[in-house]
Design an enzyme around this catalytic site. Structure first.
Site, PDB file in Angstrom:
ATOM      1  N   ASP A 107       0.834  -1.201   0.000  1.00 42.03           N
ATOM      2  CA  ASP A 107       0.000   0.000   0.000  1.00 42.03           C
ATOM      3  C   ASP A 107       0.874   1.259   0.000  1.00 42.03           C
ATOM      4  OD1 ASP A 107      -2.334   1.481   0.069  1.00 42.03           O
ATOM      5  OD2 ASP A 107      -3.216   0.283   1.673  1.00 42.03           O
ATOM      6  N   GLU A 156       3.300   5.127  -3.681  1.00 39.94           N
ATOM      7  CA  GLU A 156       3.549   6.228  -4.627  1.00 39.94           C
ATOM      8  C   GLU A 156       4.915   6.927  -4.438  1.00 39.94           C
ATOM      9  OE1 GLU A 156      -0.544   5.197  -4.290  1.00 39.94           O
ATOM     10  OE2 GLU A 156       0.748   6.003  -2.737  1.00 39.94           O
ATOM     11  N   ASP A 187      -7.929   4.051  -3.730  1.00 45.58           N
ATOM     12  CA  ASP A 187      -9.046   4.288  -2.794  1.00 45.58           C
ATOM     13  C   ASP A 187     -10.129   5.100  -3.484  1.00 45.58           C
ATOM     14  OD1 ASP A 187      -7.645   2.919  -0.873  1.00 45.58           O
ATOM     15  OD2 ASP A 187      -6.741   4.704  -0.018  1.00 45.58           O
TER      16      ASP A 187
END
Length: 957
Positions: A561, A564, A638
């Protein structure tokens, strides 16, 4: 004239002629050097920002590498994206034609101007494909990064008027074709950057740069203040901005005139009027826009909460996005020079912190209408690869030749995954697995999302023993029920925990967030940072932590997760750079987009070194060029749980597939929900809407490469969505069973991904490029070579308008009825079903009904043969979970149908592997135009083939 004077005269003439010869003769020196794989052209730089040297290399018959530098020498670092070319050198030729250098292979030609270095690409027949043209733009603009010198980069190209553009990763503005738009290549939660562009003219550009990049119309977006703005009273003082308070406060609205709408980042949250609170508020901007140019204006809006935009009374945008995670929207409208256009924007922030901005681009200048460009923030050299193919599959194959193959995913990963945010206890997770098995619903993977650790121990990679008393026993119980276990890990560490100290003492952490003492949203809030994944030692230490704390528990797969990296959500871009600066390789500005690639590289290489046998499987929230070689898939982040957001997932996933990365998934049902779904008991109307949304999303998700449900409350398990007698439950289970029936087909597609560089989720433009009607279709696609998927993403819809591509016929999968393509139809789409069609000339293999992918071997396969054209399919099998297929341990069975003779042939099996099924039975059902047959797994076959590995044929009637 005497002899002396005559001799003197002759000498003068000769000297004059010699001077003339030296004055007017073309220099013989060349400004280029032939290399073993290409040519280096040294240029006489005439203007600042122009390259001093251009290098053009032949990588393969269909791949040309172009690089340029403003310096005297090329200092070219190894690429993070592109692998060293270890293949046989292709044959190529270099010719000098006047002031042009021509490099030719048997598939491609590149012409380089010896004066400017500009490159033009042609196919083998001399048809122009792409031409560099910067139209006066500087290629290199010096920029200072920390204490180092770099350059902003720009490369423009001339393109055809009817050309369309795709790929570039996963972007969620709802666009399929990027023509005439700007695409922002900046990693963000729900934006995954892959700088590989694919053209409808069957070529691709891999832009080998790691910094934030713009593609397409790369002009800077303008603030609204660049337009002439009028208030509601039509006075030229700006838009009338009304900040209404929550009605419960009894406060009068704040009204003021504004020239800009810019609340995009955390740092902008102080710019609201003094004393204004977002919670419960409503903001409007009203008035008129006037432009100094006529034509189509394009608008860009990052937003969260509820937002609506009207221009000239036309509703151009109506969407909701969770307040803490804005998403980007784009829309366009024609404005006329000097004319006032009515404007209204209405915003309900739906939270105490929310985000909104609005910018625009004026009409594209006529000179730029047939031009595209890449523009990057930083790089030492300009670097790109041109890839040509006869079709888009060949273009994608070229991308993988450059950046690495995508593995065959473990077979279990192609089954159904159940997840939620989050299972809070060991028992909660185990109960879900038991319930699936009790109800005989297919399940292959259960996912443990974040926060299984103690509240103050993020990054420890350790279970909280009060909620998960026996992690190893829990995972064993999952395995005993023939399911797999995936766990979420983050590259994030709370300050002061033992794992933090281990990284910190080696200098492997980004420290800006520690210095700024930035706290997250958990409990009292904890200070944290991320490790530097660009550092090889950091990657090794991160894997060592996972290996020692988790992998020994028999974890099957990794969920990465915030890759980025998302160190601080919604920080401004300069702040995000500062939070990961400097990297091991250099300034964050230069390497901003590549973190995810390096992070997952460490996990892949680490697991393969610890356990060379089992296939790595990683799911990550971002992507970059080359990620596919690390056993990684991407999910779309998300996202919001709305029909509108579901519709945006379809072109996002299709463009991701065209970027060369074959494994993608979305949160079935959407991640975050509106208040009507999770604030107390749902009303009957809200509950039925929730069920319908999930039903439609499950239908679509069945035909994405990875089939996975995930999201916040309400719980996402089918038995928590609706009772057994509800049509939502029945539809979701129906498609679950269909996915598992299709496993011989689906797993064969994963084999093609590795062995033939195949693509599973296929935009229509891949297979029907001659049909111009499909260029902009982003809500239909082929799943594999045969299944036309048409998701339904409108609330209450029972019909679906769709296009059947031309030059072939189409069968309704459910009832077998046939119709010709090349037309729009209104297809039935009852609540329980999504329109599905099968391409004429297809072979679909269906296996037995199973609850997990390896429950039983496919000893009996139903072959549905859809006649009208010749058909073929190759059945692929291997050992399911290991890497032995890389050493040739797999088998293929070619299956062909000849329309002229109505003959089906199951060909000789090729290859073998341990545990291979040597005998099986094929029951054949033959469907023809005018002779429809419904999909029925109990149907009486038209023919039966008892197969032992040798070729057998049957005539079909």
């Amino acid at each position: 004239m005497n002899k002396f004077m005559l001799l003197k005269f002759k000498n003068i003439i000769c000297f004059t002629l010699l001077i003339g010869l030296f004055s007017f003769q073309k220099p013989t020196g060349k400004n280029y050097e032939k290399l073993k794989d290409g040519v280096l052209v040294n240029l006489s730089t005439k203007s600042a920002g122009a390259p001093r040297a251009v290098k053009v290399r032949v990588v393969a018959d269909n791949i040309i590498h172009v690089s340029a530098t403003p310096e005297e020498n090329f200092d070219q670092e190894p690429s993070l994206m592109v692998l060293e070319n270890k293949g046989a050198a292709p044959k190529w030729q270099l010719q000098e034609k006047g002031k042009t250098l021509v490099l030719s292979t048997n598939k491609l030609r590149a012409e380089v101007s010896a004066e400017t270095g500009a490159v033009t690409f042609y196919d083998k027949n001399g048809k122009k494909l792409l031409q560099e043209n910067n139209q006066g733009q500087k290629v290199f603009v010096p920029v200072k990064l920390d204490n180092s010198q770099s350059y902003q980069l720009h490369q423009g190209f001339n393109v055809a008027a009817d050309e369309a553009f795709y790929g570039l990763g996963q972007h969620q503005a709802g666009l399929m074709n990027y023509r005439d738009w700007q695409v922002d290549l900046t990693q963000y939660n729900s934006v995954a950057v892959v700088p590989f562009l694919v053209s409808s003219k069957n070529y691709g550009i891999l832009w080998d740069n790691y910094s934030i990049t713009k593609f397409g119309d790369v002009r800077p977006y303008r603030q609204l203040s660049a337009l002439k703005l009028y208030g509601k009273d039509q006075q030229p003082s700006g838009l009338t901005a009304t900040y209404a308070f929550d009605l419960n406060t009894g406060k009068a609205p704040i009204v003021r005139q504004e020239q800009e709408i810019s609340y995009e980042f955390l740092e902008d949250q102080t710019e609201y009027p003094a004393g204004y609170k977002l919670e419960g508020g409503l903001m409007t901007w009203e008035g008129f826009l006037e432009s100094d140019a006529s034509g189509v204006h394009r608008f860009e809006m990052p937003s969260s909460g509820y937002v609506k935009v009207w221009i000239d009374g036309k509703l151009l945008l109506d969407r909701w996005r969770e307040a803490w995670n804005p998403g980007l929207s784009v829309f366009k409208h024609e404005l006329k020079k000097g004319q006032k256009h009515a404007f209204k924007l209405e915003w309900n922030p739906d939270g105490n912190v929310s985000y909104l901005a609005l910018r625009y681009l004026p009409p594209i200048p006529a000179a730029d209408l047939n031009k595209i460009a890449f523009s990057s923030e930083a790089g030492d050299i300009l670097n790109y690869y041109f890839v040509h193919g006869q079709n888009m599959d060949e273009v994608i194959s070229g991308y993988r030749q450059l950046t690495g193959k995508a593995q065959v995913m473990p077979k279990w990963a192609m089954g159904f995954w159940q997840s939620r945010e989050r299972y809070k206890t060991q028992q909660e997770l185990l109960d879900v697995v038991k319930e699936f098995r009790k109800r005989k619903i297919g399940l292959d993977n259960i996912v443990q999302d974040w926060s299984y650790w103690k509240e103050d121990q993020w990054g420890s990679q350790e279970f909280d023993e009060t909620r998960f008393p026996d992690p190893k026993g829990m995972i064993k119980e999952v395995h005993d029920q023939n399911a797999h276990f995936m766990i979420s890990t983050w590259p994030k560490f709370y300050e002061g925990i033992e794992a933090y100290k281990a990284f910190d003492e080696k200098g492997l952490l980004y420290k800006t967030s520690i210095k700024e003492q930035i706290r997250d949203w958990i409990g009292q809030g904890y200070v944290s940072t991320f490790y530097d994944a660009f550092n090889p030692e950091g990657r090794k230490l991160f894997w060592k932590l996972l290996d020692e704390k988790l992998y020994h528990l028999d974890i099957d797969a990794w969920w990465q997760d915030a890759s980025e990296p998302d160190i601080l959500s919604n920080a401004s871009i300069p702040h995000r750079k500062a939070l990961m600066n400097p990297t091991y390789l250099g300034p964050a500005t230069k390497y901003f987009n590549a973190y995810v690639l390096q992070h997952n590289k460490g996990i892949y290489e680490g697991q393969r070194s610890s356990n060379p046998k089992d296939r790595v499987f990683i799911l990550t929230r971002s992507a970059f060029g080359g990620l596919q070689r690390y056993g990684a898939a991407t999910w779309s982040g998300d996202i919001a749980a709305t029909f509108e957001e579901m519709g945006r997932q379809i072109p996002a996933g299709l463009n991701f597939s065209l970027s060369g990365l074959p494994y993608w998934t979305t949160d079935i049902g959407g991640f975050f929900v509106e208040n009507k779904y999770d604030r107390g008991p749902m009303t009957p109307a809200a509950q039925e809407e929730w069920r319908e949304l999930n039903t439609r999303w499950y239908q679509y998700g069945t035909f994405t490469p990875l089939y996975r449900s995930h999201g916040q409350f309400p719980f996402r398990e089918v038995f928590n969505i609706a009772p057994e007698d509800h049509k939502a439950y029945q539809s979701i289970v129906y498609y679950n069973k269909l996915r598992y029936r299709l496993m011989p087909y689906i797993y064969s597609l994963t084999g093609k991904v590795y062995h033939e560089n195949g693509t599973i989720m296929r935009p229509l433009v891949m297979d029907f490029s001659a049909d111009k009607n499909v260029q902009n279709i982003g809500d239909q696609f082929l799943f594999g070579p045969s299944l036309l998927v048409n998701p339904v993403y409108e609330k209450g819809a029972t019909k679906r308008n769709l296009y059947l591509p031309a030059n072939t016929g189409w069968y309704n999968l459910y009832d077998g009825t046939y119709q010709q393509g090349g037309r729009q139809i209104s297809a039935d789409a009852p609540y329980e079903r999504m329109p599905l069609f099968v391409k004429e000339g297809s072979i679909l293999p269906f296996g037995p009904e199973i609850q997990y992918t390896t429950e039983k071997p496919a000893e009996t396969i139903m072959l549905y043969v859809y006649g009208g054209k010749d058909a073929q399919f190759e059945l692929y099998e291997d050992e399911n979970t290991n890497y032995n297929y890389e050493q040739g341990k797999f088998s293929t069975i070619p299956i062909t149908y000849n329309e002229a003779t109505k003959t089906l042939t199951v060909g000789k099996r090729q290859g073998e592997f341990n545990g291979m099924l040597k005998n099986r039975t094929f029951h054949v059902v033959f469907v023809q135009p005018g002779k429809s047959k419904a999909m029925d797994f109990d149907a009486k076959p038209d023919a039966t083939i008892v197969y032992n590995g040798e070729a057998k044929s049957v005539k079909l009637k």
